[in-house]
Design an enzyme around this catalytic site. Sequence first.
Site, PDB file in Angstrom:
ATOM      1  N   TRP A  12     -25.069  44.901  16.125  1.00 35.51           N
ATOM      2  CA  TRP A  12     -26.336  45.492  15.855  1.00 35.51           C
ATOM      3  C   TRP A  12     -27.221  44.522  16.778  1.00 35.51           C
ATOM      4  O   TRP A  12     -28.421  45.244  17.173  1.00 35.51           O
ATOM      5  CB  TRP A  12     -26.762  44.837  14.341  1.00 35.51           C
ATOM      6  N   LYS A 105     -27.702  39.835   7.235  1.00 32.22           N
ATOM      7  CA  LYS A 105     -27.739  40.464   5.860  1.00 32.22           C
ATOM      8  C   LYS A 105     -26.643  39.585   5.184  1.00 32.22           C
ATOM      9  O   LYS A 105     -25.446  39.907   4.940  1.00 32.22           O
ATOM     10  CB  LYS A 105     -27.397  41.897   5.919  1.00 32.22           C
ATOM     11  N   ALA A 139     -24.800  50.756  13.570  1.00 29.49           N
ATOM     12  CA  ALA A 139     -25.109  50.269  15.120  1.00 29.49           C
ATOM     13  C   ALA A 139     -24.581  51.595  15.912  1.00 29.49           C
ATOM     14  O   ALA A 139     -25.474  51.983  16.619  1.00 29.49           O
ATOM     15  CB  ALA A 139     -24.662  48.757  15.496  1.00 29.49           C
ATOM     16  N   LYS A 190     -25.703  44.792  -0.731  1.00 30.78           N
ATOM     17  CA  LYS A 190     -24.999  46.145  -0.497  1.00 30.78           C
ATOM     18  C   LYS A 190     -23.650  45.907   0.212  1.00 30.78           C
ATOM     19  O   LYS A 190     -22.688  46.745   0.292  1.00 30.78           O
ATOM     20  CB  LYS A 190     -26.162  47.044   0.254  1.00 30.78           C
ATOM     21  N   ASP A 243     -29.774  51.936   2.572  1.00 32.04           N
ATOM     22  CA  ASP A 243     -28.882  51.086   3.068  1.00 32.04           C
ATOM     23  C   ASP A 243     -27.596  51.105   2.371  1.00 32.04           C
ATOM     24  O   ASP A 243     -26.509  51.105   2.851  1.00 32.04           O
ATOM     25  CB  ASP A 243     -29.330  49.512   3.425  1.00 32.04           C
ATOM     26  N   THR A 247     -23.970  52.113   3.978  1.00 27.46           N
ATOM     27  CA  THR A 247     -23.044  50.998   4.063  1.00 27.46           C
ATOM     28  C   THR A 247     -21.785  51.254   3.166  1.00 27.46           C
ATOM     29  O   THR A 247     -20.653  50.901   3.512  1.00 27.46           O
ATOM     30  CB  THR A 247     -23.592  49.778   3.627  1.00 27.46           C
ATOM     31  N   SER A 253     -18.925  51.577   8.548  1.00 24.98           N
ATOM     32  CA  SER A 253     -19.296  50.254   7.926  1.00 24.98           C
ATOM     33  C   SER A 253     -18.455  49.336   7.878  1.00 24.98           C
ATOM     34  O   SER A 253     -17.178  49.869   7.344  1.00 24.98           O
ATOM     35  CB  SER A 253     -19.684  50.745   6.482  1.00 24.98           C
ATOM     36  N   ASN A 255     -17.856  46.657   6.050  1.00 26.79           N
ATOM     37  CA  ASN A 255     -17.634  46.368   4.540  1.00 26.79           C
ATOM     38  C   ASN A 255     -16.734  47.127   4.079  1.00 26.79           C
ATOM     39  O   ASN A 255     -15.684  47.017   3.438  1.00 26.79           O
ATOM     40  CB  ASN A 255     -18.686  45.675   4.281  1.00 26.79           C
ATOM     41  N   GLU A 280     -19.834  40.865   6.639  1.00 25.22           N
ATOM     42  CA  GLU A 280     -20.677  39.728   5.894  1.00 25.22           C
ATOM     43  C   GLU A 280     -20.266  39.734   4.454  1.00 25.22           C
ATOM     44  O   GLU A 280     -20.444  38.661   3.765  1.00 25.22           O
ATOM     45  CB  GLU A 280     -22.194  40.142   6.199  1.00 25.22           C
TER      46      GLU A 280
END
Length: 340
Positions: A12, A105, A139, A190, A243, A247, A253, A255, A280
């Site tokens: 990012w 985040k 990204a 999220k 978002d 995500t 994504s 995550n 994250e």
Amino acid sequence: MTRVAVMGAGNWGTAFAGIMADAGATVRMWSRRQEIADQINEGCNLDYLPDLHLPDSIRATTDPEQACVGADIVVLAVPSQTLRTNLETWGSAMPAGAPVISLMKGVELGTTKRMSEVISEVGRVEQDRIVVVSGPNLAPEIAQHQPAASVVACADMGTAERVATAIATRYFRPYTDTDVVGAEVCGATKNVIALAVGMAEGLGFGDNTKATIITRGLAETTRLGMALGAHQQTFLGLAGVGDLIATCMSPLSRNHTFGVRLGRGMAVEEAAAQLRQTAEGVKSCQSILALGEHHGVELPIVEQVVAVVRDGLPATEVGPKLMARDLKAEKHGTPQPDPH
């Protein structure tokens, strides 16, 4: 011409440097690793966004002082759990008076502080200079100049508008707001919901299940944010549901991908080794749960993610619980989207 320091050279951070360069800024990036700085100075970042060609207006260094000197805007793009350590090391290099953009985040482990709170405390940055950028911003898509939008939130609307002007391009549309708390709660939570959705997919569940978790996850996020003083409309906008959808559903994504691997039976350590990038939500899920407990907000989906990530329960055991209806939270929680 606007001079920008981007502190962090991951996915990012690199894509955002590209946005600001395309908006007309000269960008100096700080990288922890010399090999990444060398790649950026050659016009690429092969480790993170190999298909992105970086313009000549972006240069990189491993010296944080050199990255920050003369910067009109500072962008923080390091992993959220390393922010405190990084700011303790080079935070004093950030120019006084410059807006500080947070791309992070997460919620800090141990303190349950949001990233803007850590920036204020450790970086000694006034709240009216801290700007949170949050939205459906995968990204790799932005690196391809696919259209996207984001929320630019700051307690001071004038600062938000200044930053929005500096990052607006033909493919990236910023919208200003003053709800910093809401933008940060949405951005952090999220990631945890995306882990849950990924686990459901890895367990073989379909779109009905995933949509249910996303909707109930939005309700949990809203309850937590409202308890912290956020504005309810934030959760229905780009920083919230926008978002969350991106995500939770995209294979881009990290995550979501991490959660899929957990659902297929991988241990946390194995999934992390294969991903080789920061997801994250894996760490922030614990601090978000603690934050909810501190404010008396029940977060049943977050709780099940923590059971897998921290406590080592197999995803097969918590899978049915991800769909379990929490009547107490839904009946007595703050105003929220209908989870039905």
